[in-house]
Design an enzyme around this catalytic site. Sequence first.
Site, PDB file in Angstrom:
ATOM      1  N   ASN A  43       0.844  -1.206   0.000  1.00  0.00           N
ATOM      2  CA  ASN A  43       0.000   0.000   0.000  1.00  0.00           C
ATOM      3  C   ASN A  43       0.881   1.259   0.000  1.00  0.00           C
ATOM      4  O   ASN A  43       0.598   2.236  -0.702  1.00  0.00           O
ATOM      5  CB  ASN A  43      -0.904   0.026   1.235  1.00  0.00           C
ATOM      6  CG  ASN A  43      -1.825  -1.180   1.311  1.00  0.00           C
ATOM      7  OD1 ASN A  43      -2.081  -1.837   0.298  1.00  0.00           O
ATOM      8  ND2 ASN A  43      -2.326  -1.491   2.499  1.00  0.00           N
ATOM      9  N   GLU A 141       5.624  -5.525   8.934  1.00  0.00           N
ATOM     10  CA  GLU A 141       4.983  -6.811   8.618  1.00  0.00           C
ATOM     11  C   GLU A 141       5.986  -7.790   8.011  1.00  0.00           C
ATOM     12  O   GLU A 141       5.611  -8.868   7.583  1.00  0.00           O
ATOM     13  CB  GLU A 141       3.802  -6.606   7.662  1.00  0.00           C
ATOM     14  CG  GLU A 141       2.596  -5.974   8.356  1.00  0.00           C
ATOM     15  CD  GLU A 141       1.434  -5.720   7.407  1.00  0.00           C
ATOM     16  OE1 GLU A 141       0.328  -5.525   7.906  1.00  0.00           O
ATOM     17  OE2 GLU A 141       1.630  -5.694   6.172  1.00  0.00           O
ATOM     18  N   LEU A 238      -3.139  10.626  13.935  1.00  0.00           N
ATOM     19  CA  LEU A 238      -4.197  10.694  14.955  1.00  0.00           C
ATOM     20  C   LEU A 238      -5.564  10.400  14.356  1.00  0.00           C
ATOM     21  O   LEU A 238      -6.581  10.957  14.792  1.00  0.00           O
ATOM     22  CB  LEU A 238      -4.188  12.099  15.582  1.00  0.00           C
ATOM     23  CG  LEU A 238      -2.832  12.555  16.169  1.00  0.00           C
ATOM     24  CD1 LEU A 238      -2.830  14.053  16.441  1.00  0.00           C
ATOM     25  CD2 LEU A 238      -2.522  11.782  17.442  1.00  0.00           C
ATOM     26  N   GLY A 239      -5.598   9.528  13.330  1.00  0.00           N
ATOM     27  CA  GLY A 239      -6.864   9.147  12.715  1.00  0.00           C
ATOM     28  C   GLY A 239      -7.638  10.375  12.251  1.00  0.00           C
ATOM     29  O   GLY A 239      -7.085  11.270  11.601  1.00  0.00           O
ATOM     30  N   GLY A 242      -6.129  13.953  12.491  1.00  0.00           N
ATOM     31  CA  GLY A 242      -4.997  14.469  11.721  1.00  0.00           C
ATOM     32  C   GLY A 242      -3.672  13.900  12.178  1.00  0.00           C
ATOM     33  O   GLY A 242      -3.548  12.690  12.380  1.00  0.00           O
ATOM     34  N   ASP A 274      -1.158   3.895   5.637  1.00  0.00           N
ATOM     35  CA  ASP A 274      -0.253   3.590   4.512  1.00  0.00           C
ATOM     36  C   ASP A 274      -0.297   4.699   3.464  1.00  0.00           C
ATOM     37  O   ASP A 274       0.737   5.087   2.903  1.00  0.00           O
ATOM     38  CB  ASP A 274      -0.647   2.254   3.865  1.00  0.00           C
ATOM     39  CG  ASP A 274      -0.595   1.119   4.869  1.00  0.00           C
ATOM     40  OD1 ASP A 274       0.192   1.207   5.823  1.00  0.00           O
ATOM     41  OD2 ASP A 274      -1.371   0.154   4.704  1.00  0.00           O
ATOM     42  N   GLY A 309     -11.363  -0.430   0.559  1.00  0.00           N
ATOM     43  CA  GLY A 309     -10.121  -1.162   0.321  1.00  0.00           C
ATOM     44  C   GLY A 309      -8.898  -0.317   0.628  1.00  0.00           C
ATOM     45  O   GLY A 309      -8.955   0.911   0.611  1.00  0.00           O
TER      46      GLY A 309
HETATM   47  P1  ATP Z   1      -4.654   2.065   9.318  1.00  0.00           P
HETATM   48  O1  ATP Z   1      -4.056   1.112  10.315  1.00  0.00           O
HETATM   49  O2  ATP Z   1      -6.123   1.920   9.156  1.00  0.00           O
HETATM   50  O3  ATP Z   1      -3.916   2.104   8.032  1.00  0.00           O
HETATM   51  P2  ATP Z   1      -3.502   4.036  11.014  1.00  0.00           P
HETATM   52  O4  ATP Z   1      -4.053   3.717  12.370  1.00  0.00           O
HETATM   53  O5  ATP Z   1      -2.114   3.638  10.723  1.00  0.00           O
HETATM   54  O6  ATP Z   1      -4.490   3.534   9.902  1.00  0.00           O
HETATM   55  P3  ATP Z   1      -4.556   6.675  11.299  1.00  0.00           P
HETATM   56  O7  ATP Z   1      -3.856   7.438  12.354  1.00  0.00           O
HETATM   57  O8  ATP Z   1      -5.894   6.097  11.646  1.00  0.00           O
HETATM   58  O9  ATP Z   1      -3.555   5.587  10.751  1.00  0.00           O
HETATM   59  O10 ATP Z   1      -4.774   7.578  10.014  1.00  0.00           O
HETATM   60  C1  ATP Z   1      -3.698   8.019   9.219  1.00  0.00           C
HETATM   61  C2  ATP Z   1      -4.031   9.382   8.639  1.00  0.00           C
HETATM   62  O11 ATP Z   1      -5.193   9.258   7.821  1.00  0.00           O
HETATM   63  C3  ATP Z   1      -4.388  10.451   9.664  1.00  0.00           C
HETATM   64  O12 ATP Z   1      -3.215  11.065  10.163  1.00  0.00           O
HETATM   65  C4  ATP Z   1      -5.244  11.386   8.816  1.00  0.00           C
HETATM   66  O13 ATP Z   1      -4.385  12.229   8.050  1.00  0.00           O
HETATM   67  C5  ATP Z   1      -5.974  10.435   7.869  1.00  0.00           C
HETATM   68  N1  ATP Z   1      -7.306  10.046   8.334  1.00  0.00           N
HETATM   69  C6  ATP Z   1      -7.644   8.938   9.023  1.00  0.00           C
HETATM   70  N2  ATP Z   1      -8.973   8.919   9.281  1.00  0.00           N
HETATM   71  C7  ATP Z   1      -9.482  10.037   8.722  1.00  0.00           C
HETATM   72  C8  ATP Z   1     -10.796  10.600   8.626  1.00  0.00           C
HETATM   73  N3  ATP Z   1     -11.865   9.992   9.171  1.00  0.00           N
HETATM   74  N4  ATP Z   1     -10.940  11.771   7.968  1.00  0.00           N
HETATM   75  C9  ATP Z   1      -9.884  12.392   7.409  1.00  0.00           C
HETATM   76  N5  ATP Z   1      -8.611  11.920   7.462  1.00  0.00           N
HETATM   77  C10 ATP Z   1      -8.411  10.758   8.110  1.00  0.00           C
HETATM   78  O1  RIB Z   2      -2.601  -1.090   6.717  1.00  0.00           O
HETATM   79  C1  RIB Z   2      -3.586  -1.789   6.011  1.00  0.00           C
HETATM   80  C2  RIB Z   2      -3.083  -3.142   5.674  1.00  0.00           C
HETATM   81  O2  RIB Z   2      -2.914  -3.863   6.871  1.00  0.00           O
HETATM   82  C3  RIB Z   2      -4.048  -3.948   4.844  1.00  0.00           C
HETATM   83  O3  RIB Z   2      -3.847  -3.795   3.450  1.00  0.00           O
HETATM   84  C4  RIB Z   2      -3.810  -5.369   5.313  1.00  0.00           C
HETATM   85  O4  RIB Z   2      -3.064  -6.097   4.386  1.00  0.00           O
HETATM   86  C5  RIB Z   2      -3.066  -5.223   6.636  1.00  0.00           C
HETATM   87  O5  RIB Z   2      -1.806  -5.743   6.565  1.00  0.00           O
END
Ligand code: ATP
Ligand code: RIB
Length: 335
Positions: A43, A141, A238-239, A242, A274, A309
Site C-alpha cells: 500500500n 509486517e 491521529l486518525g 490528523g 499507509d 479497500g
Molecule cells: P490504518 O491502520 O487503518 O492504516 P492508522 O491507524 O495507521 O491507519 P490513522 O492514524 O488512523 O492511521 O490515520 C492516518 C491518517 O489518515 C491520519 O493522520 C489522517 O491524516 C488520515 N485520516 C484517518 N482517518 C481520517 C478521517 N476519518 N478523515 C480524514 N482523514 C483521516
Molecule cells: O494497513 C492496512 C493493511 O494492513 C491492509 O492492506 C492489510 O493487508 C493489513 O496488513
Amino acid sequence: MPRVVVLGASTTDMNMRLGELPRAGETRLGSGFFMAPGGKGANQAVAARRAGADVTFLTAFGDDELSRKVIEHDHAEGIDLTYAKIVPGGTCGVALILVDGAGRNLIGIDPGANLQLTPEDIDALPDSVFQAGSILLASLEVPIPVVVRAIGRAKRSGMTVVLNPAPAVDRSQLVEILRLVDVLTPNEDETRLLIPPEVVEATRAKFASTPEDEAWRETIVYAEMLVRHGSPCVLTTLGEHGCALIEPSTAEVHVVFYIPAIQVEAIDTVGAGDAFNGAFAAALAEGKNVVQSASWANAAAALSVLKPGAQGGLAARDAIELMLHEHPTPGFDPT
Ligand code: ATP
Ligand code: RIB
C-alpha cells in the site's frame, strides 16, 4: 525523479463489511466481499508511486496464483520489483479484513512469503538500491531483523529513513534502531507502546477526565516523550484528528506542530496510515520539508478514506494537490 525504496509486506486482502464486528465465538453475516492487493508495504509503495515517486519495492512473494496477480498489479502501477524475493513453493500473504458500519476494522494476517525475507537478502542487494538522497520507508509486517539491517545500510549510504512502526510492537524490539530513524510515524496505539509503560501510567492519570474525542492530545504528549526517549523526530498520526509532528529544538524544548485532519465523510479507513506514509515519503523525496510533507500526506490520507479497500483510495498527485489547495491545513502548536 524523486526516489523511494519501500520495505514491507505484500498481501492479498480479503475484505468484507458487517453491521457489527463479531465477538470471539460469534458468527455474523456480512456483505460486499472483495479481494484486492494490500499489505502495508505494498500500500505504501503504491501510495508513493501515485504521489509521483519512483518506487523500488523490497518485499517477498510466493509462487502461487495470488502472488502472480499481485505482481502483475504492482507492475501495472509502475513499481520496480527487480529486488523483490520470490519464494519457491511459498504463498502470498493474506489479510482477512472485516469492517463494521462505523468504519472500525478487525484484521488477521497470514504473512506467507513475507516471513521468508532475511537480513542476508538485504546484504545481497547491490549498492545502487541504497542511494544517498532517496528515502527508505519501512514497516513491520516483515521480520524486524530485516528492517534493522536495511535501516543500517540506508543510513550508511546517506539515505533518509522513515519508519512506520506498524503493526504495533513494544519498545524493546526497536530500541537498537529508534535513534537511527529520521522520522518515526506511529499511530496512536503504536506511539503509546513505544514509550516505557511506567511513563504511560503516570500520564494516563493526568488525562483521566479528558473526553474521548480529545484523547489525541494525550497521544501528542506520548509522542513528545518518545522524542525525549531518543527518537529524532516523531510524526504521529491521529486518525480523524490528523497528525502531529514533534521535533527536538534544544535538549529540553520540542517543537510541536499539529495538523488537523481534512473533514471528509470517511467510508473505509483501512490503509489510511499507509496512504499517509507513502505520500509523506514521496514528498520528502522531492525535497519538501517535514511539515510540508506532513500536510501533503494528511491530504492524501483524507482522500484514501473515501473509497473501499486499502488501495482503492490511494490518490494520484494531481488529486492530492487539489485537495490541499481546496482544504489548506495550516498547522499550529496545540499545547
Ligand atoms: P490504518 O491502520 O487503518 O492504516 P492508522 O491507524 O495507521 O491507519 P490513522 O492514524 O488512523 O492511521 O490515520 C492516518 C491518517 O489518515 C491520519 O493522520 C489522517 O491524516 C488520515 N485520516 C484517518 N482517518 C481520517 C478521517 N476519518 N478523515 C480524514 N482523514 C483521516
Ligand atoms: O494497513 C492496512 C493493511 O494492513 C491492509 O492492506 C492489510 O493487508 C493489513 O496488513
